[in-house]
Design a protein around this motif. Structure first.
Motif, short mmCIF file in Angstrom:
data_model
loop_
_atom_site.label_atom_id
_atom_site.label_comp_id
_atom_site.label_asym_id
_atom_site.label_seq_id
_atom_site.Cartn_x
_atom_site.Cartn_y
_atom_site.Cartn_z
N VAL A 1 0.11 12.36 1.99
CA VAL A 1 -0.38 11.44 1.27
C VAL A 1 0.10 10.30 0.56
O VAL A 1 -0.42 9.41 0.74
CB VAL A 1 -0.64 12.44 -0.05
CG1 VAL A 1 -1.15 11.60 -1.48
CG2 VAL A 1 -1.44 13.63 0.08
N ILE A 2 1.60 10.27 0.60
CA ILE A 2 2.27 9.23 0.26
C ILE A 2 2.22 8.33 1.27
O ILE A 2 1.90 6.86 1.13
CB ILE A 2 3.74 9.58 0.38
CG1 ILE A 2 4.22 10.41 -1.11
CG2 ILE A 2 4.70 8.47 0.41
CD1 ILE A 2 5.65 11.11 -1.13
N GLU A 3 2.23 8.66 2.58
CA GLU A 3 1.84 7.68 3.88
C GLU A 3 0.59 7.24 3.76
O GLU A 3 0.30 5.93 4.16
CB GLU A 3 2.32 8.24 4.97
CG GLU A 3 3.78 8.34 5.31
CD GLU A 3 4.01 9.27 6.40
OE1 GLU A 3 3.07 10.00 6.92
OE2 GLU A 3 5.01 8.89 6.94
N ARG A 4 -0.46 7.62 3.43
CA ARG A 4 -1.90 7.42 3.61
C ARG A 4 -2.08 6.29 2.37
O ARG A 4 -2.98 5.68 2.73
CB ARG A 4 -2.79 8.78 3.37
CG ARG A 4 -4.29 8.02 3.51
CD ARG A 4 -5.10 9.54 3.09
NE ARG A 4 -5.44 9.44 1.74
CZ ARG A 4 -5.39 10.50 1.00
NH1 ARG A 4 -4.79 11.74 1.42
NH2 ARG A 4 -5.46 10.36 -0.39
N VAL A 5 -1.48 6.56 1.14
CA VAL A 5 -2.00 5.71 0.25
C VAL A 5 -1.07 4.58 -0.12
O VAL A 5 -1.60 3.47 -0.80
CB VAL A 5 -2.18 6.46 -1.13
CG1 VAL A 5 -3.37 7.62 -1.22
CG2 VAL A 5 -1.00 6.92 -1.81
N GLY A 6 0.10 4.49 0.90
CA GLY A 6 0.87 3.39 0.81
C GLY A 6 1.96 3.10 -0.22
O GLY A 6 2.30 2.14 -0.45
N CYS A 7 2.36 4.19 -0.64
CA CYS A 7 3.48 4.26 -1.73
C CYS A 7 4.54 3.43 -1.18
O CYS A 7 5.45 2.90 -2.11
CB CYS A 7 3.98 5.56 -2.10
SG CYS A 7 2.67 6.76 -2.81
N GLY A 8 5.01 3.43 0.06
CA GLY A 8 6.14 2.77 0.82
C GLY A 8 5.81 1.29 0.44
O GLY A 8 6.82 0.47 0.68
N VAL B 1 9.62 7.95 4.98
CA VAL B 1 8.64 6.85 5.16
C VAL B 1 9.59 5.62 5.77
O VAL B 1 10.26 4.90 5.38
CB VAL B 1 7.93 6.33 3.87
CG1 VAL B 1 6.95 5.27 4.13
CG2 VAL B 1 7.32 7.49 3.06
N GLY B 2 9.03 5.51 7.29
CA GLY B 2 9.92 4.24 7.76
C GLY B 2 9.53 2.85 7.65
O GLY B 2 10.18 2.05 7.40
N TRP B 3 8.29 2.84 7.28
CA TRP B 3 7.86 1.50 7.21
C TRP B 3 6.46 1.60 6.06
O TRP B 3 5.47 2.54 6.58
CB TRP B 3 7.32 0.71 8.38
CG TRP B 3 6.82 -0.64 8.01
CD1 TRP B 3 7.73 -1.89 8.10
CD2 TRP B 3 5.75 -1.22 8.08
NE1 TRP B 3 7.07 -2.79 7.87
CE2 TRP B 3 5.83 -2.77 7.88
CE3 TRP B 3 4.30 -0.53 7.92
CZ2 TRP B 3 4.57 -3.54 7.56
CZ3 TRP B 3 3.27 -1.40 7.75
CH2 TRP B 3 3.32 -2.71 7.58
N PRO B 4 6.13 0.72 5.19
CA PRO B 4 7.02 -0.32 4.86
C PRO B 4 8.08 0.22 3.97
O PRO B 4 8.09 1.40 3.26
CB PRO B 4 6.08 -1.22 4.06
CG PRO B 4 5.09 -0.44 3.49
CD PRO B 4 4.73 0.60 4.53
N GLU B 5 8.89 -0.40 3.57
CA GLU B 5 10.04 -0.21 2.70
C GLU B 5 10.13 -1.15 1.52
O GLU B 5 10.97 -2.08 1.38
CB GLU B 5 11.50 -0.05 3.04
CG GLU B 5 11.77 1.15 4.30
CD GLU B 5 13.15 1.19 4.59
OE1 GLU B 5 13.97 0.52 4.06
OE2 GLU B 5 13.42 2.02 5.49
N GLY B 6 9.12 -0.96 0.61
CA GLY B 6 8.96 -1.67 -0.65
C GLY B 6 10.06 -1.83 -1.52
O GLY B 6 10.84 -0.71 -1.44
N ASN B 7 10.20 -2.89 -2.24
CA ASN B 7 11.26 -2.94 -3.46
C ASN B 7 10.77 -3.38 -4.73
O ASN B 7 11.45 -3.84 -5.68
CB ASN B 7 12.51 -3.63 -2.81
CG ASN B 7 12.12 -5.18 -2.61
OD1 ASN B 7 10.97 -5.75 -2.81
ND2 ASN B 7 12.99 -5.90 -2.12
#
Length: 122
Positions: free
Chosen positions: A37-44, A52-58
């Motif tokens: 779910v984290i990968e699907r909705v783009g939490c990264g 989660v390898g990419w993206p690595e948001g800050n």
């Protein structure tokens, strides 16, 4: 050394022992689904999240070691129920939060909380 001093020293040592592995034990299947779910909705896009390898948001805080965090968003007790409510609709859970409401069902939010509560500092 007096008996009272020895007892006080032993009590102090006990207070310094390492915390348990996790405050919350999640079903591994729920946690795996939470990562999906984290990968699907783009939490990264906003958070650094182990697994989660990419993206690595800050833009938002790193979620590395989330199980050891204090209050969620500095205000809400860090429990699975509060975390699920926060990741689903942060502005409702904590008015003024810069995190947007996310397109998650109640079950998906619980699974995201299960994943995040399984994260340690490693």
């Amino acid at each position: 050394m007096t008996l009272g001093t020895a007892i006080a020293l032993c009590a102090g040592l006990d207070a310094c022992k390492a915390p348990p592995e996790s405050r919350y034990v999640s079903d591994p299947a729920d946690a795996r689904h939470g990562l999906e779910v984290i990968e699907r909705v783009g939490c990264g896009a906003c958070h650094e999240i182990p697994g989660v390898g990419w993206p690595e948001g800050n833009a938002g805080p790193s979620l590395r070691g989330f199980d050891d965090f204090g209050p969620i968003a500095g205000q809400l007790p860090n429990t699975p129920t509060n975390l699920a409510a926060f990741v689903r609709n942060a502005p409702l859970a904590k008015p003024g939060s810069p995190m947007p409401a996310m397109p998650l069902s109640v079950a998906e939010a619980r699974d995201v909380a299960a994943y995040l509560h399984g994260l340690d500092d490693g």
